[in-house]
Write a protein that holds these residues in place. Structure first.
Motif, PDB file in Angstrom:
ATOM      1  N   VAL A 138      -4.212   8.583   1.735  1.00  0.00           N
ATOM      2  CA  VAL A 138      -4.289   7.173   1.316  1.00  0.00           C
ATOM      3  C   VAL A 138      -5.188   6.286   2.160  1.00  0.00           C
ATOM      4  N   GLU A 139      -6.081   5.114   1.990  1.00  0.00           N
ATOM      5  CA  GLU A 139      -7.098   4.394   3.017  1.00  0.00           C
ATOM      6  C   GLU A 139      -5.845   3.241   3.534  1.00  0.00           C
ATOM      7  N   PRO A 140      -5.772   3.469   5.020  1.00  0.00           N
ATOM      8  CA  PRO A 140      -5.171   1.872   4.996  1.00  0.00           C
ATOM      9  C   PRO A 140      -5.331   0.904   5.117  1.00  0.00           C
TER      10      PRO A 140
ATOM     11  N   ALA B 146       1.030  -1.105  -0.296  1.00  0.00           N
ATOM     12  CA  ALA B 146       0.443  -0.103  -0.209  1.00  0.00           C
ATOM     13  C   ALA B 146       0.793   1.149  -0.026  1.00  0.00           C
ATOM     14  N   VAL B 147       1.531   0.952   0.680  1.00  0.00           N
ATOM     15  CA  VAL B 147       3.105   2.151   1.043  1.00  0.00           C
ATOM     16  C   VAL B 147       3.336   2.590  -0.960  1.00  0.00           C
ATOM     17  N   LYS B 148       4.162   1.424  -1.358  1.00  0.00           N
ATOM     18  CA  LYS B 148       4.465   1.466  -2.608  1.00  0.00           C
ATOM     19  C   LYS B 148       3.476   2.548  -3.253  1.00  0.00           C
TER      20      LYS B 148
ATOM     21  N   ILE C 132       3.312   6.264  -2.507  1.00  0.00           N
ATOM     22  CA  ILE C 132       4.414   6.355  -3.269  1.00  0.00           C
ATOM     23  C   ILE C 132       3.739   6.894  -4.841  1.00  0.00           C
ATOM     24  N   ALA C 133       3.946   5.587  -5.571  1.00  0.00           N
ATOM     25  CA  ALA C 133       3.635   6.545  -6.958  1.00  0.00           C
ATOM     26  C   ALA C 133       2.391   6.916  -6.895  1.00  0.00           C
ATOM     27  N   ASP C 134       1.176   7.035  -6.412  1.00  0.00           N
ATOM     28  CA  ASP C 134       0.805   7.785  -7.288  1.00  0.00           C
ATOM     29  C   ASP C 134       0.704   9.521  -6.798  1.00  0.00           C
ATOM     30  N   PRO C 135       0.488  10.405  -7.688  1.00  0.00           N
ATOM     31  CA  PRO C 135       0.772  11.649  -7.749  1.00  0.00           C
ATOM     32  C   PRO C 135      -0.427  12.597  -6.551  1.00  0.00           C
ATOM     33  N   GLY C 136      -1.533  11.428  -7.461  1.00  0.00           N
ATOM     34  CA  GLY C 136      -2.171  12.437  -5.908  1.00  0.00           C
ATOM     35  C   GLY C 136      -2.417  11.880  -4.572  1.00  0.00           C
ATOM     36  N   ALA C 137      -0.927  11.180  -4.110  1.00  0.00           N
ATOM     37  CA  ALA C 137      -1.419  11.432  -2.464  1.00  0.00           C
ATOM     38  C   ALA C 137       0.258  11.939  -2.290  1.00  0.00           C
ATOM     39  N   ARG C 138      -0.430  12.894  -1.367  1.00  0.00           N
ATOM     40  CA  ARG C 138       0.472  14.250  -1.232  1.00  0.00           C
ATOM     41  C   ARG C 138       1.208  13.193   1.021  1.00  0.00           C
ATOM     42  N   ARG C 139       0.210  12.690   1.410  1.00  0.00           N
ATOM     43  CA  ARG C 139       0.890  12.536   2.514  1.00  0.00           C
ATOM     44  C   ARG C 139      -0.258  10.410   2.888  1.00  0.00           C
ATOM     45  N   LEU C 140       0.855  10.210   4.067  1.00  0.00           N
ATOM     46  CA  LEU C 140      -0.028   8.803   4.029  1.00  0.00           C
ATOM     47  C   LEU C 140      -1.212   9.495   4.563  1.00  0.00           C
TER      48      LEU C 140
ATOM     49  N   TYR D  76      10.225  -6.060  14.388  1.00  0.00           N
ATOM     50  CA  TYR D  76      11.713  -5.701  14.302  1.00  0.00           C
ATOM     51  C   TYR D  76      10.951  -4.357  13.869  1.00  0.00           C
ATOM     52  N   ASP D  77      11.748  -3.132  14.557  1.00  0.00           N
ATOM     53  CA  ASP D  77      11.089  -2.011  14.431  1.00  0.00           C
ATOM     54  C   ASP D  77      11.609  -1.038  13.797  1.00  0.00           C
ATOM     55  N   PHE D  78      11.887  -0.241  12.643  1.00  0.00           N
ATOM     56  CA  PHE D  78      12.863   0.722  11.842  1.00  0.00           C
ATOM     57  C   PHE D  78      13.049   2.321  12.390  1.00  0.00           C
ATOM     58  N   ARG D  79      11.813   1.725  13.149  1.00  0.00           N
ATOM     59  CA  ARG D  79      11.619   3.796  14.550  1.00  0.00           C
ATOM     60  C   ARG D  79      11.186   5.028  13.222  1.00  0.00           C
ATOM     61  N   GLY D  80      11.680   5.971  12.752  1.00  0.00           N
ATOM     62  CA  GLY D  80      10.349   7.060  12.455  1.00  0.00           C
ATOM     63  C   GLY D  80      10.373   6.989  10.732  1.00  0.00           C
ATOM     64  N   ILE D  81       9.026   7.358   9.811  1.00  0.00           N
ATOM     65  CA  ILE D  81       9.256   7.235   8.759  1.00  0.00           C
ATOM     66  C   ILE D  81       8.433   8.937   8.921  1.00  0.00           C
ATOM     67  N   THR D  82       9.034   9.341   7.453  1.00  0.00           N
ATOM     68  CA  THR D  82       7.842  10.891   7.037  1.00  0.00           C
ATOM     69  C   THR D  82       6.483  10.332   7.006  1.00  0.00           C
ATOM     70  N   ASP D  83       5.785  11.003   6.549  1.00  0.00           N
ATOM     71  CA  ASP D  83       4.142  10.765   6.483  1.00  0.00           C
ATOM     72  C   ASP D  83       4.432  11.827   5.366  1.00  0.00           C
ATOM     73  N   THR D  84       5.413  11.980   4.725  1.00  0.00           N
ATOM     74  CA  THR D  84       4.993  12.962   3.183  1.00  0.00           C
ATOM     75  C   THR D  84       5.155  11.922   2.190  1.00  0.00           C
ATOM     76  N   LEU D  85       4.682  11.925   1.149  1.00  0.00           N
ATOM     77  CA  LEU D  85       4.971  10.882  -0.305  1.00  0.00           C
ATOM     78  C   LEU D  85       5.657  12.206  -1.366  1.00  0.00           C
ATOM     79  N   ASP D  86       5.820  13.460  -0.889  1.00  0.00           N
ATOM     80  CA  ASP D  86       6.525  14.138  -1.766  1.00  0.00           C
ATOM     81  C   ASP D  86       7.975  13.573  -1.997  1.00  0.00           C
ATOM     82  N   GLU D  87       8.264  13.481  -3.565  1.00  0.00           N
ATOM     83  CA  GLU D  87       9.202  13.411  -4.675  1.00  0.00           C
ATOM     84  C   GLU D  87      10.655  13.873  -3.754  1.00  0.00           C
ATOM     85  N   ASP D  88       9.925  15.564  -3.791  1.00  0.00           N
ATOM     86  CA  ASP D  88      10.937  16.728  -3.043  1.00  0.00           C
ATOM     87  C   ASP D  88      11.358  16.720  -1.734  1.00  0.00           C
TER      88      ASP D  88
END
Length: 373
Positions: free
Chosen positions: A136-138, A120-122, A125-133, A318-330
């Protein structure tokens, strides 16, 4: 059920949290020793029969020149968050901390609100209309989380928003990336990796990258790479003394609470990372690497060894800890999100951190000061 709250000993606190399958590493007694600028206190909730039914590590940060404190329970307290009458748990805590001189109480309920699968995250990221997690429907909405947030609001708690005028800069990440390990073989875990991850692990193995466990004497080697990482990624590094204190405090409580791993290649350490364990939860804590010889993929090898050892320890997560909630390519943090999700990790959103202003004037003044700083 009515709850009685009082300070408890470190020993009582440790027995309580280690009897549970998953408690944050920020809620074990030794974490207070890692933070010398804060005063730590262990609190316990007792039922009518005198049985300890909840615990919390509270960190008290003094305001300069005043006998007033910010009281902080990172990723805690460890109580029954689904219980009816949540007021009976939280109101005694507020009363106790008010008497201790707290002007604001901050806590981070260890309650998951939503989850997104790696796929769902992948796709997001590929969806140009999605700016933040959040757009996106969880994959999963955890039952009761929205109702809990509303209950906290009705009680006077305010959710802390990063950069908002209403609170201090956010402490712990609201969004994390977690790889589920429970009930899965190592082959199944690796089967959840994307093609790039599997290819990189094979490259590292073929190139002769060796991942070994280090000890306290290897912290300066880790730190040298950590400083290089800080320069490259433009963040302010913690001092070496912080990691020494962390090692000594956590391993004194449990020899496996903190581990250090180093990825060697041709006599040089190319990457290193710390790993923390409490019960069935394992965290990738701090990572460091050099920009040299990246083609041998030491970071993938390092993470794979840590996942293997986590599973051997009986970890469910196994927890990778923090991630960004932004999906902005920049956004430069998107690459880190891709790396973590590439290991088959789920994006997990917690309920976030919440403030209760006990002194609204002081709370507002300090919030504005930190926002401007």
């Amino acid at each position: 059920m009515s709850c009685r709250l009082q300070p408890i000993t470190r020993e009582e606190h440790l027995r309580f949290v280690t009897a549970r399958p998953s408690v944050s590493h920020l809620q074990v007694p030794s974490w207070g020793d890692v933070k010398p600028d804060w005063r730590a206190e262990s609190l316990g909730w007792f039922d009518e029969g005198g049985v300890l039914v909840g615990a919390g590590l509270v960190l008290l940060r003094p305001l300069p020149g005043l006998k007033r404190f910010l009281a902080y329970l990172p990723e805690g307290p460890v109580i029954d968050w689904r219980a009816d009458g949540l007021e009976r748990w939280l109101e005694p805590m507020l009363a106790h901390l008010r008497a201790r001189g707290a002007f604001t109480v901050r806590m981070g309920p260890p309650v998951v609100a939503r989850r997104w699968s790696a796929d769902a995250v992948k796709a997001a990221i590929a969806d140009p209309g999605a700016r933040r997690l959040g757009d996106v429907e969880p994959t999963v909405r955890e039952p009761g989380a929205d109702e809990l947030a509303e209950r906290l609001r009705r009680m006077g708690w305010r959710r802390t928003e990063p950069g908002g005028e209403d609170g201090f800069a956010a402490g712990q990440p609201r969004h994390v990336c977690q790889v589920p390990l429970a009930g899965r073989s190592l082959e199944q875990v690796q089967g959840g990796f994307n093609q790039q991850w599997r290819r990189n692990i094979k490259k590292a193995e073929k190139a002769g990258v060796k991942v070994v466990r280090g000890d306290e004497e290897d912290l300066p080697t880790f730190y040298e790479l950590y400083e290089e990482t800080a320069r490259r990624d433009r963040f302010v590094p913690r001092p070496l003394a912080y990691f020494r204190r962390m090692w000594q405090a956590l391993t004194a409580e449990d020899p496996d609470r903190m581990r250090l791993y180093l990825a060697h290649h041709d006599g040089e350490v190319l990457a290193a990372a710390t790993m923390l364990t409490v019960g069935e939860h394992v965290w990738y804590s701090y990572g460091a690497s050099t920009g040299r010889r990246r083609e041998v993929q030491p970071n993938n090898a390092l993470q794979w060894r840590m996942m293997c050892d986590a599973r051997e320890l009986g970890a469910a997560v196994y927890d990778f800890r923090g991630i960004t909630d932004t999906l902005d390519e920049d956004n430069h943090l998107l690459g880190l999100l891709r790396f973590k999700v590439g290991a088959g990790g789920q994006a997990v959103e917690y309920l976030g951190e919440w403030d209760y202003p006990l002194n609204k004037v002081l709370h507002k003044a300090v919030s504005l000061y930190l926002a401007r700083r």
